[in-house]
Design an enzyme around this catalytic site. Sequence first.
Site, PDB file in Angstrom:
ATOM      1  N   HIS A   1       0.879  -1.173   0.000  1.00 41.86           N
ATOM      2  CA  HIS A   1       0.000   0.000   0.000  1.00 41.86           C
ATOM      3  C   HIS A   1       0.917   1.224   0.000  1.00 41.86           C
ATOM      4  O   HIS A   1       1.085   1.893   1.016  1.00 41.86           O
ATOM      5  CB  HIS A   1      -0.917   0.013   1.229  1.00 41.86           C
ATOM      6  CG  HIS A   1      -2.056  -0.953   1.149  1.00 41.86           C
ATOM      7  ND1 HIS A   1      -1.958  -2.255   1.568  1.00 41.86           N
ATOM      8  CD2 HIS A   1      -3.317  -0.798   0.690  1.00 41.86           C
ATOM      9  CE1 HIS A   1      -3.128  -2.868   1.379  1.00 41.86           C
ATOM     10  NE2 HIS A   1      -3.969  -2.001   0.848  1.00 41.86           N
TER      11      HIS A   1
ATOM     12  N   GLU B   1      -5.751  -5.237  -6.399  1.00 41.28           N
ATOM     13  CA  GLU B   1      -7.063  -4.609  -6.629  1.00 41.28           C
ATOM     14  C   GLU B   1      -6.962  -3.457  -7.623  1.00 41.28           C
ATOM     15  O   GLU B   1      -7.652  -2.443  -7.514  1.00 41.28           O
ATOM     16  CB  GLU B   1      -7.674  -4.155  -5.291  1.00 41.28           C
ATOM     17  CG  GLU B   1      -7.889  -5.311  -4.333  1.00 41.28           C
ATOM     18  CD  GLU B   1      -8.393  -4.883  -2.962  1.00 41.28           C
ATOM     19  OE1 GLU B   1      -8.759  -3.710  -2.794  1.00 41.28           O
ATOM     20  OE2 GLU B   1      -8.419  -5.732  -2.045  1.00 41.28           O
TER      21      GLU B   1
ATOM     22  N   TRP C   1      -8.192 -10.236   6.351  1.00 40.43           N
ATOM     23  CA  TRP C   1      -7.460  -9.028   6.725  1.00 40.43           C
ATOM     24  C   TRP C   1      -7.257  -8.928   8.239  1.00 40.43           C
ATOM     25  O   TRP C   1      -7.627  -9.814   9.005  1.00 40.43           O
ATOM     26  CB  TRP C   1      -8.164  -7.806   6.154  1.00 40.43           C
ATOM     27  CG  TRP C   1      -7.216  -6.679   5.872  1.00 40.43           C
ATOM     28  CD1 TRP C   1      -7.256  -5.420   6.372  1.00 40.43           C
ATOM     29  CD2 TRP C   1      -6.074  -6.717   5.004  1.00 40.43           C
ATOM     30  NE1 TRP C   1      -6.212  -4.670   5.878  1.00 40.43           N
ATOM     31  CE2 TRP C   1      -5.459  -5.445   5.044  1.00 40.43           C
ATOM     32  CE3 TRP C   1      -5.488  -7.718   4.206  1.00 40.43           C
ATOM     33  CZ2 TRP C   1      -4.310  -5.131   4.323  1.00 40.43           C
ATOM     34  CZ3 TRP C   1      -4.336  -7.414   3.490  1.00 40.43           C
ATOM     35  CH2 TRP C   1      -3.769  -6.133   3.547  1.00 40.43           C
TER      36      TRP C   1
ATOM     37  N   TRP D   1     -10.120   2.686  -5.905  1.00 38.96           N
ATOM     38  CA  TRP D   1      -9.805   3.280  -4.602  1.00 38.96           C
ATOM     39  C   TRP D   1      -8.316   3.524  -4.386  1.00 38.96           C
ATOM     40  O   TRP D   1      -7.956   4.243  -3.470  1.00 38.96           O
ATOM     41  CB  TRP D   1     -10.372   2.419  -3.477  1.00 38.96           C
ATOM     42  CG  TRP D   1     -10.240   0.940  -3.702  1.00 38.96           C
ATOM     43  CD1 TRP D   1      -9.219   0.138  -3.309  1.00 38.96           C
ATOM     44  CD2 TRP D   1     -11.181   0.100  -4.383  1.00 38.96           C
ATOM     45  NE1 TRP D   1      -9.454  -1.161  -3.701  1.00 38.96           N
ATOM     46  CE2 TRP D   1     -10.648  -1.215  -4.360  1.00 38.96           C
ATOM     47  CE3 TRP D   1     -12.421   0.327  -5.006  1.00 38.96           C
ATOM     48  CZ2 TRP D   1     -11.313  -2.289  -4.940  1.00 38.96           C
ATOM     49  CZ3 TRP D   1     -13.069  -0.750  -5.581  1.00 38.96           C
ATOM     50  CH2 TRP D   1     -12.528  -2.044  -5.540  1.00 38.96           C
TER      51      TRP D   1
ATOM     52  N   GLU E   1      -7.164 -12.313  -0.691  1.00 40.41           N
ATOM     53  CA  GLU E   1      -7.801 -11.508   0.348  1.00 40.41           C
ATOM     54  C   GLU E   1      -9.290 -11.830   0.345  1.00 40.41           C
ATOM     55  O   GLU E   1      -9.915 -11.858  -0.714  1.00 40.41           O
ATOM     56  CB  GLU E   1      -7.625 -10.011   0.059  1.00 40.41           C
ATOM     57  CG  GLU E   1      -6.825  -9.253   1.082  1.00 40.41           C
ATOM     58  CD  GLU E   1      -6.802  -7.763   0.811  1.00 40.41           C
ATOM     59  OE1 GLU E   1      -5.799  -7.275   0.260  1.00 40.41           O
ATOM     60  OE2 GLU E   1      -7.787  -7.096   1.139  1.00 40.41           O
TER      61      GLU E   1
ATOM     62  N   TYR F   1     -14.669  -9.706  -1.156  1.00 34.52           N
ATOM     63  CA  TYR F   1     -15.321  -9.546   0.143  1.00 34.52           C
ATOM     64  C   TYR F   1     -16.833  -9.663   0.001  1.00 34.52           C
ATOM     65  O   TYR F   1     -17.402  -9.318  -1.037  1.00 34.52           O
ATOM     66  CB  TYR F   1     -14.970  -8.180   0.747  1.00 34.52           C
ATOM     67  CG  TYR F   1     -13.552  -8.085   1.246  1.00 34.52           C
ATOM     68  CD1 TYR F   1     -13.253  -8.312   2.588  1.00 34.52           C
ATOM     69  CD2 TYR F   1     -12.503  -7.774   0.379  1.00 34.52           C
ATOM     70  CE1 TYR F   1     -11.951  -8.217   3.055  1.00 34.52           C
ATOM     71  CE2 TYR F   1     -11.202  -7.684   0.838  1.00 34.52           C
ATOM     72  CZ  TYR F   1     -10.929  -7.909   2.169  1.00 34.52           C
ATOM     73  OH  TYR F   1      -9.635  -7.825   2.629  1.00 34.52           O
TER      74      TYR F   1
END
Length: 702
Positions: free
Chosen positions: A170, A232, A383, A237, A342, A305
């Site tokens: 990240h 992702e 996570w 985002w 994830e 998710y």
Amino acid sequence: MPQSFRVTRKLTVSALLILAAIAAAVLIWATARQAETDTADGGTPASAETGRDAASSDDGGTPVVSLVDPDASPMTRSLFQYLRESRGKRILFGHQHATTVVIALTGNPIQSDVYNSTGDFPAVFGWDTLSIEGKEKPGIQGDMEASRDRLIEKMKEAHKLGGIITLSTHLPNFVTGGSFYDTSVGAVAHILPGGDKNAEFNEMLDHIAYVANNLKDDDGELIPILFRPFHEQNGSWFWWGAPHTKTSDYIALYRYTVEYLRDRKGVHNFLYVFSPNGPFSGSEKTYLQTWPGDEYVDILGMDQYDNQDFPGRRNFLQGLAKDLAMINRLADAKGKIAALSEFGYSPKGMKTEGNGDLRWFTKVLDAIKSDPDARRTAYMLTWANFSTNGNLFVPYKNAALLGDHELLPDFIAFYEDEYTAFAGDLSGVYDKRVEAAPKEPFLHIATPTAGTEAVGRTVIRARVAHAAGADVTFAVRGSADRVPMKLDPDTGYYLAEWEPDPSLVGGKTVIGVKAVLDDGTTLEDAVEVKVGSGKPPVAELLHDFESSVEGWAINNDNGGVWNTAKATGPAVSADAASSGRKSLRADFELGGGSFELTRVEDVDLSGALALEAKALVRLGEGSDAGAGVRAKLYIKTGDKWAWTDSGEKALDGDFVTIRFDLSNVGDLEKVRAIGMQILTDPDSRGTASIRLDEVALYRPAD
């Protein structure tokens, strides 16, 4: 660590008595079972696995695997083979920050919600580069060198506990200095070779390489890491997400990251994980939209998710299994491994109480097990337990003031299922003798990337991987002249400069690179680029709201899923404007809801570069915005009204510019709607209003 601190499965006293009584029978059965397993060597019955996961062997029978890194360390090769062989037998459970972030503090020598709940550690331990930066534990804010060393120690600890290590990224926006969520500027083009922030990006990669090259066991052997960069990427985002990055730029970024770490920094204990965000509706084409190439990926991952408000529904479970089945088939075809890199109850995790599905973990496991392809997923990682408010992913046990989480019984059932594997279930992970296959020579153009606008003198960079030497040249479409390219030994790129002919301005052309290897083999690659004048884009004002808000509306103004903030309006407002005297106003309630300001019409935005708008938010008296109000621009395109957005940007009391890069958006010739989505924080309360102004479109100058 004390040997008693690791177990394979938690057993009750009665179970131990029964086990003691039938020990002989169990040993006989186990011996026979092991013989069957050794014979199958693939996890599922040979009849069901014919042609799958068949690693080639050298003359001595040693498995030979094709990896991104042909010089991968022995333990890294062994880990890859172990994961191949475990597919179909069991799925390894993983947890981010398993031993560095906890909800329930205990007297155990190592803190872990997974261990506290089950009596065992996860099979996969996850960390992120935020720990290297000192922004997450075990790092220290402001001291990157100390943070690296502390992370190495925690990774070594996890290795001694029997776990496998994974590291995600990240990274900060290198252009703005903001976080990974700062999408105000698409940073990828800036950090690629030749970009003004390439040096800063390289420094971060150097820190990652330091961790990798210094992560060694007590015998001095490199400990492998499942490295998952820029995940992702099909979402909106992160600054490397699809709305902010051309597909060709993302592919170039992924390749550059691999090549820099592997070839320039000598990192040889990474297995590289590719993990876009699901769902994909089982579509290989959708999954592979940003695929960097078989040469750059070892593990095909997926992040997916569930929904906190509607968890465990059949469509989610079936869709998850369908996507995992598709990814496993792709992995088989490419000689790689599939993973659920994830997953979680929702992007915000579980609630502390009042969750809609108390059997969620076992439902997810049963859905995966029920599909013959999906069940061959190597591992699944959830996570971190950062907090009970929006970041809770593993049920806690006997937490102070909280007690046991209501999903704890189901998580224990998930743990006790024979198909899940935790740290105590792993053995022989790094003991396999495996060879890495030599790589075939590979040529690719690093810069410019496809779709780039070339203005004036442009540097062409080409990479010839896995070859000792080559004669490399380039040519532009329509020209018979081939221009030599020179090898830069510092970067490994072949370089040349190109000055576009003025006649090409405003159009497109193709740059082709050819490499002739020492053995006579010829490799070729080509990219199509735009040729620009260098003039700034032309702004076209679409809506300034000086006279009316005609055509604009609140989507589902009577409520529903598109207006959960009880928004009203819109109307012309004269109390704030970014230019002129008026703007659009809409009032809404805080508290976690969202709504859309939208304009529905069929318009042709072909060739448009960006959509832009300015907005501010004002809070009602006594209101609290919590973590803040965010907004994103969006467009809906094509017959299916496909949604693409700019990514979120925080609003405040002054006008903020939200820019939506359209260069990577398809179907611009058929835009069905444009608009802005406004999102509120669950911890906010009261009322607020938004002002929207200066909705503009940017087109090329030529």
